[in-house]
Structure formats: structure tokens, C-alpha cells
Design a protein around this motif. Structure first.
Motif, PDB file in Angstrom:
ATOM      1  N   THR A   1       0.721  -1.411  -0.070  1.00  0.00           N
ATOM      2  CA  THR A   1      -0.080   0.049  -0.331  1.00  0.00           C
ATOM      3  C   THR A   1       0.935   1.132   0.127  1.00  0.00           C
ATOM      4  O   THR A   1       2.377   1.002   0.064  1.00  0.00           O
ATOM      5  N   LEU A   2       0.031   2.550  -0.453  1.00  0.00           N
ATOM      6  CA  LEU A   2       1.150   4.014  -0.479  1.00  0.00           C
ATOM      7  C   LEU A   2       0.831   4.156   0.834  1.00  0.00           C
ATOM      8  O   LEU A   2       0.279   3.803   2.024  1.00  0.00           O
TER       9      LEU A   2
ATOM     10  N   ILE B   1      -0.848  -2.148  -8.781  1.00  0.00           N
ATOM     11  CA  ILE B   1      -0.061  -0.879  -7.871  1.00  0.00           C
ATOM     12  C   ILE B   1      -1.177   0.538  -7.620  1.00  0.00           C
ATOM     13  O   ILE B   1      -1.044   0.487  -6.822  1.00  0.00           O
TER      14      ILE B   1
ATOM     15  N   TYR C   1       5.913   3.319  -1.042  1.00  0.00           N
ATOM     16  CA  TYR C   1       5.593   2.166  -1.165  1.00  0.00           C
ATOM     17  C   TYR C   1       5.307   1.720   0.527  1.00  0.00           C
ATOM     18  O   TYR C   1       6.894   1.882   0.552  1.00  0.00           O
TER      19      TYR C   1
END
Length: 861
Positions: free
Chosen positions: A302-303, A419, A310
Motif C-alpha cells: 500500500t501507499l 498497484i 510504497y
């Protein structure tokens, strides 16, 4: 390689014309582990529509047999036809889903003369259930496609240069899936990591039904459950849901869901690409009715909370090195084979990259599948490329982009490799409509999926929309080694407190045969040097960096300055078009694997005479000497020049005085006109030569020249300064003659018989303000090398001179027709609208060129 070349007769405005159509047929690949968008299972059968189709390029008058999938290099309408048969048992026991994994571009599908669907969005897929009784024993499917993308209404637009060529045809698999009368239309597993050892999965399922009369004897006692298996072990599920009962009647749709959990899940990462098979099952009592299979993975990437990079579930930073990938094959064009895609992706991973970005379009379904299995992150986007503010303001156009994004995300969101979702490239970011667009599309995306939203742009500073997205990609347009440190410093200073910044494009086009050392900016050594210096200077706060590109690729429009005989081939790849490695591929591989670098050959820069930049300077000096000769040796010529300058804003008085003193002879008029036109020709030739490799200039010329052959012709000639000077001189003389002819026509209409010399004098000397471009044309190339500000200043000067010339022309009307100023202004305005207004309206309405200029102005590098 199978390339069929048909020479067909096409009817255009009742005339015959010849057009060569290149057809690239993809071979059938039965041994590839690709299940397709809808998987054949124990309860489902596939009616494969790949293979021979009848295709027509002229509304059905002439036809040929080709094998589908195929990419077709053709602009216009194509009709595809195919027959297939079904037996009575199949018609009784099954209902059907039509699946086209990729048709380019706009398409309409008919089965047995019944309209099925219209899809305006090429690159994306069609999945649609067919109504009962639409199929029979003998069936015919007809698909109309059209590839005439335009400048003002299609996604993508016609003027794109930085994005891949758009072929026509059915470029991916096409089939009809036979499913039971109660069937799973869609299964969408959503995954939430509760901890490192526990994942909760919700399987959202859409169930549809047809005619349920076959269940009258057995009864309708339906229930559904979900099982999850490791993709490499289907012997026993790792998780199984409870059974959920449901009631459904004829021709109904309903949504339901299963919940289940996976303990100690295998986390999908590029270094560990573990996948799960999700089986969704429908039973009627104890009898299996339908089995749906889909593939997914559990990703923890995830960010970060501060949106800087990330991270994994434990908070560890994940470094992402990516590369732009263009889905093109030397043998099969955009109908690229699975083997070729897989070979490319394995090569990308071996080079040290862990991410692929499909630039400016949704990814091929098989490419996504391969990224899942091989272990590569993927950034996927809609073709919202180079969109000016005028189009973004259109609610209809924004709606098209919203629908496109929704369709793409619904198709691909179950894939763990993805992503981020891209919502556009190089579009105008500095107007209220852009804010409206981004807020609208982000709202749609976030309802469908939680992954980050991004756009890419050359604007690093003064971007009004950066805080509206999770990530902002910077397209680095400069290919100058000396700019790299400056770009790095500007990135460090940029205020991106609420948005992650990544580099979405950096690279340089080269001549693949040029090995003269990195002092030659078109050499393969220069490409390696540029990429290595860019990597070395990347700031630490970059979330992702993406090289452009994996291999050389074909653009939609011909390049302004091609470095190969193929005018469409963009040579910024680490590999050439045939996947032969360049020096840069070996160099970047060592960088990403943190290995020592060997010294590059310096070589020497091309000589001053070889780059042809001396030609405008030399031409300018020659013209200046000619001007000086007549200025010093011809008193009346000198007096005309001096008086015209002193009466710059009172040109009517100048024409009267010149007439009284007999200053404007035919010879001096011709000499002065040639000098002014030559000065402008040298100026524009210098700009053409200076910006021949500039992507923004590519964009503008791609809009101005609608015909590829015309653009190639002009490129071949205007990139040579000597030829371009001659061309612009001829264009200038033509413009003067046009002014002369129109004035003379107006004089006949008004009943005034004007003297030819007087009209010619007005046409010539109204251009007097442009005389300044003789010295400016000589020095602009060198000044532009110091700073682009000088070019901007010169364009402002051009605008001022243009306005002065229009005023002088109006004064010429006053002199010629002996009108007062209001009347002269009226006729002068009419003259201007006739000579320039029509051309302006054409480019404004038909080509949206004015909107494109506003887009270019919005780029703030």
C-alpha cells in the motif's frame, strides 16, 4: 511471421484509390497457461470464435479470409463475419455469455442480425450475457469496427505522439461461454489483511438466470459457497465459506456474497508471486449447477500514510523500479502473442525491474495474468492523453472517461499485481474543469477499489490538481545531460506534502547504429550515460521511477525527427524493436543489480558543419549583405526603408509620400519583399531545426498535419535548414501574392480599377515590421541554446509585428481606395477574415488546434 498484404479498391467520393492494408495474424496458442477472462470449468463450455473470419474493408463489397486474433494497420470501417453452429442439447441446457477480450477501436456486435452491444472504448473488453433465443442452430456473428479516432471526441485523441499505435481489428481472444441456466456472472473477491497471519476475504458474487424450466422436476433449492485453493495445489482448499441459500426466478439477477478467512496467507510480492484460485460454486440440492473460477492474490503493498512511498504490512519501504511497456510485436503488432509477452516480462524482471507501466492505455488481459504469475507490479491507465481544457470542460467527454475507468477497474481489480490506477497523461491541469474531472473520476474509482489514483504530467510546479490524487507522475521531457541535476534539485524543492511523486517517464531516443561515444547525443553511449546519471541523481523521496521504455515501439503518428528510416519508430527502448539489447540495457541492469559500472566511451560531439545549424546563420549573413548593398547603393531604396520606419504607425502617409516621390519601384518592392520573407524564413527554419526533437512540437505538428504522408513529407524537408528556408521563402512569397490577389479581387467587386504596382506595394510594405526577423533569425538558434526565454520573447515580438502589419494593411486600404479610416477598417477586416479567418476557423473547429495550443501553454516545465 505471417503478414498478409491486401491491395484493395476503396471508394472515396466516387473515385478509386489504392490503399495497402497490413494484416498481422496471431497464431493459435493452445499450450499457454492462460485461462481467459472467463474460465472453462466442469460446468461451462467454450465456443471458440478465434480462427478464420471473413473481413471486408469497403462495406461488404470485397472480402477476404483472415485468422483472428489479428491486428490490422487500417484507418476506417471494417466488417468481420463468422458462422458457427450449436446443437439442440446445447441450446436447451445452456445460456450464453459473449466475451471479446479486445477489439480496436470502436465496435458494434450483431448476432443473427440482433444488436448485442456497442463498445466505444478500444483496448478494453466486452463481457455481456446474451438473451434467451438469440442463438439458434445456425448462427452468424457480425462485428463492425472503426478506427477513425479524431481530434475532439475520442479516447484517445488523434494527435497523440507519445503513445502507442492504434491498430484495427479483433486483437485478442473472442469466444462465447456456454453456462448453466443459473450461473455466476461475476465473482469479485476483496481482501483485507487483518494481520500478518490472517486475511479476511469477501467474495461478492453476481448470479443470473435464464429459463429455469429444466429445474421443474428436481426443484429449485439453490445455494452457493466459495472455496479458495493455492494455485499450485488444487487438492484441498485452504479456506471454505458457509453455504448461502438463495432464491431466483426466470431471467433474474441478484447479488450475494460469501465471507471466509485465510490463515498464514502467502503474500503476493514480485519476489514471491503466490496466487490463489477462487472457486465459486452453485448447487441445487446436492447437484453442482455452476462452477466459476477466478485467480487472485493477497497483496499487502500500500501507499504509506504520508504518501511518500510504497510499504508492506510491516511498514517496510518497497523500492519500485519500473519501465514503460508498449504491447507491440515485430511479427504480430498489437496482436502480440502470449509467448512474446511472457518473454518480454521475464527479460524485464531479469534486468532488475519489478514494475511495468502500460503507458496511456489499459493492459492486455494476458499481460496482467503474466504479471501476476511472473511477479511484476503493474500500473494501468485509461487513454486520457494530451487532453486540452476545452475538452475537459465537456460533461460528455468527462463521462466517457468515467465510464472507461469504471470498465477497466471492474475487469482488472482482482489482480494483485496492480498497484495504482492512472487517470490521464499530459492533460491540462490548470483550470477548474480539471479539478471537476479529477474529483469525479476519483470518486468513481475509490468506490470500486482502494488502490492509489495517479496522473502523469510534465508540470512539476504550478499544478493546481496535485493534491487531488494519491500520486503524481512526472514526465521528464528533457534529454539533456546538463539538465539532470537541475531537475533533481527542483524535485527536492517541490511542495508535495500531500501527494507522492514518482518519475513516470525518462529516457532518450537514439540512433541504434550510432556508437560514437556519449558526446554524441544520438549515440547508444549517450542513452546509457543519460539513464545512469538520472538514476544517480534521483532524490530519495521518489515513490516509483519508470524508464521509457523496454523496447523501441511504433507511435500512432509519424515522428517529426526519426532517427531510423521507419518514421513511426520511437527508439527510446533499452532494446531495439526486435528485442536486441542496446548498451543501455546492460548498463541499467548493472545499476539495478548494484553492480560496478564500466567506463563509457566519451567519443566526440558532431562537428559544427555536420549539425547544419550554421545554415540559417550563413543564409542570414548573405541576405543581410544583400540588404546592406541596396541600402548603401540605392538611395531611393534607402529612403523607402527610412521613411517606412519613421511612419511605422502612419503607413497610409508613407504610401502617399512614396507614390508622390516615386520611391516604390517594382524592383525595389521585389527586393524588399524577398528580404523580409527571407528573414522570416530563416527565423522559422531555425525554430524548426531547434525543436525537431521536442515532444511538444511533435504534438503541435501532429495536429496541424492530419495526413501521415503529408507530415512525413514536411518532416523530411523542414528538418533540413536549407530546404526549410527555401520552403518558407516560397510560402512567404505565396502569402504576398495571395494578399495581392485578394485586394485586386476586392477592387473589382467595389468597381475600383487599381494599379498593379500600388496593390503590390501595399502587399509588400505592410510587412515592414517583420524586417526585424532578419537579424533575429540569425541569432535565435544560439540564443535558444542559452535559454528558452529568448524564444518566448521572439514569439511575443512576432505577435506585435503581426498586429502592426495588419494595421499597416488597413492603412493601405485607406490609401488604395481613398476611404476614411472606419470604412478602411471595415474592408480591411473583411480582407483579414477572407485570407486568415477561414484558416483559423478550420483549425479551431475541425482540428481543435487552438485548444491544443492552450494545452501546450499549460505545460510548465
Amino acid at each position: 511471421m505471417k503478414i498478409l498484404k491486401y491491395v484493395l479498391f476503396l471508394f472515396v467520393l466516387s473515385d478509386f484509390c489504392f490503399s495497402q492494408v497490413d494484416i498481422f495474424e496471431r497464431p493459435q496458442e493452445k499450450d499457454i497457461p492462460y485461462r481467459g477472462l472467463i474460465v472453462k470449468t466442469s460446468t461451462r463450455n467454450i465456443i471458440d470464435l478465434n480462427g478464420k473470419w471473413t473481413v471486408s474493408f469497403n462495406n461488404g463489397q470485397n472480402s477476404a479470409q483472415i485468422s483472428i486474433p489479428a491486428a490490422i494497420n487500417f484507418k476506417g470501417k471494417i466488417i468481420f463475419k463468422k458462422q458457427f453452429r450449436l446443437n439442440d442439447v446445447a441450446l436447451k441446457n445452456y445460456t450464453y455469455i459473449f466475451v471479446a477480450e479486445g477489439i480496436c477501436y470502436e465496435s458494434e456486435v450483431y448476432i443473427n442480425n440482433n444488436f448485442i452491444v456497442k463498445n466505444p472504448y478500444g483496448f478494453n473488453s466486452i463481457i455481456i450475457p446474451l438473451d434467451e433465443n438469440q442463438l439458434s442452430n445456425s448462427n452468424e456473428i457480425i462485428i463492425h469496427t472503426e478506427n477513425n479516432i479524431d481530434y475532439s471526441g475520442t479516447l484517445p485523441l488523434r494527435n497523440q505522439i507519445e503513445f502507442t499505435r492504434i491498430y484495427s481489428g479483433i486483437t485478442c481472444n473472442i469466444y462465447i461461454m456456454a453456462v448453466p441456466k443459473v450461473f455466476i456472472l461475476n465473482s469479485e473477491p476483496t481482501i483485507k489483511m487483518e494481520s500478518e497471519t490472517y486475511a479476511r476475504i469477501t467474495n461478492n458474487v453476481s448470479v443470473s438466470s435464464g429459463d429455469l424450466s429444466i429445474f421443474r422436476e428436481s426443484g429449485k433449492n439453490f445455494f452457493m459457497k466459495t472455496q479458495i485453493f493455492k494455485s499450485d495445489d488444487l487438492s484441498e482448499p485452504v479456506a471454505e465459506s458457509n453455504s448461502i441459500k438463495f432464491n431466483i426466478e426466470d431471467y433474474q439477477n441478484l447479488n450475494t456474497s460469501n465471507e471466509l478467512s485465510v490463515k498464514t496467507p502467502s503474500i503476493w510480492r514480485p519476489e514471491n508471486p503466490k496466487l490463489y484460485i477462487v472457486k465459486t460454486l452453485i448447487f441445487n440440492s446436492d447437484e453442482l449447477v455452476d462452477e466459476n473460477i477466478s485467480e487472485t492474490g493477497i497483496s499487502d503493498v500500500t501507499l504509506s500514510i504520508n504518501k511518500k512511498y510504497y510499504v508492506g504490512l510491516k511498514g517496510e519501504q518497497i523500492i519500485i523500479n519500473g519501465i514503460n511497456y508498449h504491447e507491440q510485436s515485430p511479427s504480430y503488432a498489437s496482436a502480440i502473442t502470449y509467448k512474446e509477452i511472457e518473454k518480454d516480462l521475464l527479460l524485464i524482471k531479469d534486468n532488475g525491474f519489478n514494475c511495468v507501466r502500460v503507458e496511456g492505455k489499459p493492459a492486455h488481459p494476458y499481460l496482467i495474468d503474466a504479471c501476476n504469475r511472473i511477479g511484476l507490479f503493474l500500473m494501468e491507465e485509461i487513454p486520457f492523453n494530451n487532453i486540452p481544457a476545452a475538452l475537459i470542460k465537456s460533461p460528455k467527454y468527462r463521462k466517457s472517461a468515467y465510464e472507461y475507468a469504471e470498465s477497466m477497474i471492474k475487469r482488472d481489480r482482482k489482480n494483485p499485481c496492480i498497484i495504482a490506477w492512472g487517470i490521464g497523461n499530459n492533460f491540462d491541469l490548470n483550470n477548474e474543469s480539471s479539478v471537476t474531472y479529477i474529483l469525479g473520476i476519483r470518486e468513481i474509482i475509490t468506490k470500486l477499489d482502494s488502490r492509489p489514483v495517479y496522473y502523469t504530467t510534465p508540470n512539476l510546479k504550478k499544478d493546481e490538481c496535485s493534491e487531488l490524487v494519491d500520486m503524481k507522475g512526472l514526465n521528464v521531457l528533457s534529454t539533456n545531460l546538463n539538465d539532470i541535476e537541475k531537475i533533481s534539485e527542483e524535485i527536492k524543492k517541490a511542495d508535495l506534502s500531500r501527494t507522492a511523486l514518482f518519475i513516470s517517464h525518462f529516457g532518450v531516443m537514439v540512433n541504434n547504429e550510432n556508437k560514437n561515444g556519449y558526446y554524441d547525443r544520438h549515440s547508444v553511449d549517450y542513452q546509457a550515460k543519460f539513464l545512469s546519471e538520472f538514476f544517480n541523481n534521483l532524490p530519495k523521496n521518489i515513490a516509483v521511477n519508470i524508464v521509457s521504455s523496454f523496447a523501441d515501439w511504433h507511435t500512432e503518428r509519424p515522428l517529426n525527427h526519426s532517427l531510423t528510416p521507419d518514421k513511426y519508430l520511437k527508439t527510446d527502448g533499452l532494446y531495439d524493436f526486435y528485442r536486441n539489447p542496446k548498451l543501455s540495457s546492460l548498463y541499467v541492469k548493472r545499476i539495478l543489480h548494484r553492480q560496478s559500472l564500466y567506463k563509457l566511451t566519451e567519443g566526440s560531439a558532431p562537428g559544427y558543419l555536420s549539425n547544419k545549424s550554421f545554415i540559417p546563420v550563413l543564409s542570414g549573413i548573405i541576405i543581410a549583405l544583400i540588404f546592406a548593398f541596396f541600402y548603401t547603393r540605392a538611395p531611393r531604396f534607402k529612403e523607402s526603408v527610412m521613411k517606412s520606419f519613421s511612419m511605422l504607425l502612419r503607413s497610409g502617409n508613407f504610401f502617399i509620400m512614396a507614390k508622390e516621390n516615386s520611391l516604390l519601384t517594382g524592383l525595389y518592392n521585389s527586393i524588399f519583399g524577398l528580404i523580409v520573407v527571407s528573414g522570416l524564413a530563416i527565423y522559422f527554419s531555425s525554430l524548426f531545426y531547434l525543436y525537431k526533437e521536442n515532444p511538444v512540437w511533435e504534438l503541435i505538428l501532429g495536429n496541424i498535419f492530419s495526413s501521415d504522408s503529408t507530415k512525413i513529407f514536411f518532416n523530411n524537408n523542414l528538418n533540413n535548414p536549407l530546404i526549410s528556408i527555401i520552403f518558407f521563402i516560397i510560402a512567404g512569397i505565396t502569402a504576398i501574392l495571395l494578399i495581392f490577389i485578394v485586394i485586386y479581387i476586392i477592387s473589382f467587386i467595389l468597381g475600383n480599377r487599381l494599379k498593379v504596382k500600388s496593390v503590390f506595394s501595399v502587399a509588400i510594405w505592410s510587412l515592414y515590421p517583420f524586417l526585424i526577423f532578419l537579424p533575429l533569425g540569425v541569432i535565435i538558434y544560439k540564443l535558444a541554446g542559452l535559454s528558452t526565454v529568448y524564444v518566448h520573447i521572439s514569439l511575443v515580438i512576432f505577435g506585435i509585428c503581426y498586429l502592426l502589419s495588419v494595421l499597416r494593411l488597413i492603412s493601405g486600404f485607406k490609401f488604395l481606395f481613398e476611404y476614411d479610416f472606419p470604412k478602411a477598417f471595415l474592408y480591411g477586416f473583411i480582407f483579414y477574415m477572407v485570407t486568415a479567418g477561414g484558416l483559423f476557423l478550420y483549425f479551431y473547429i475541425a482540428r481543435s488546434t487552438v485548444s491544443l495550443f492552450s494545452l501546450v501553454i499549460s505545460y510548465r516545465f
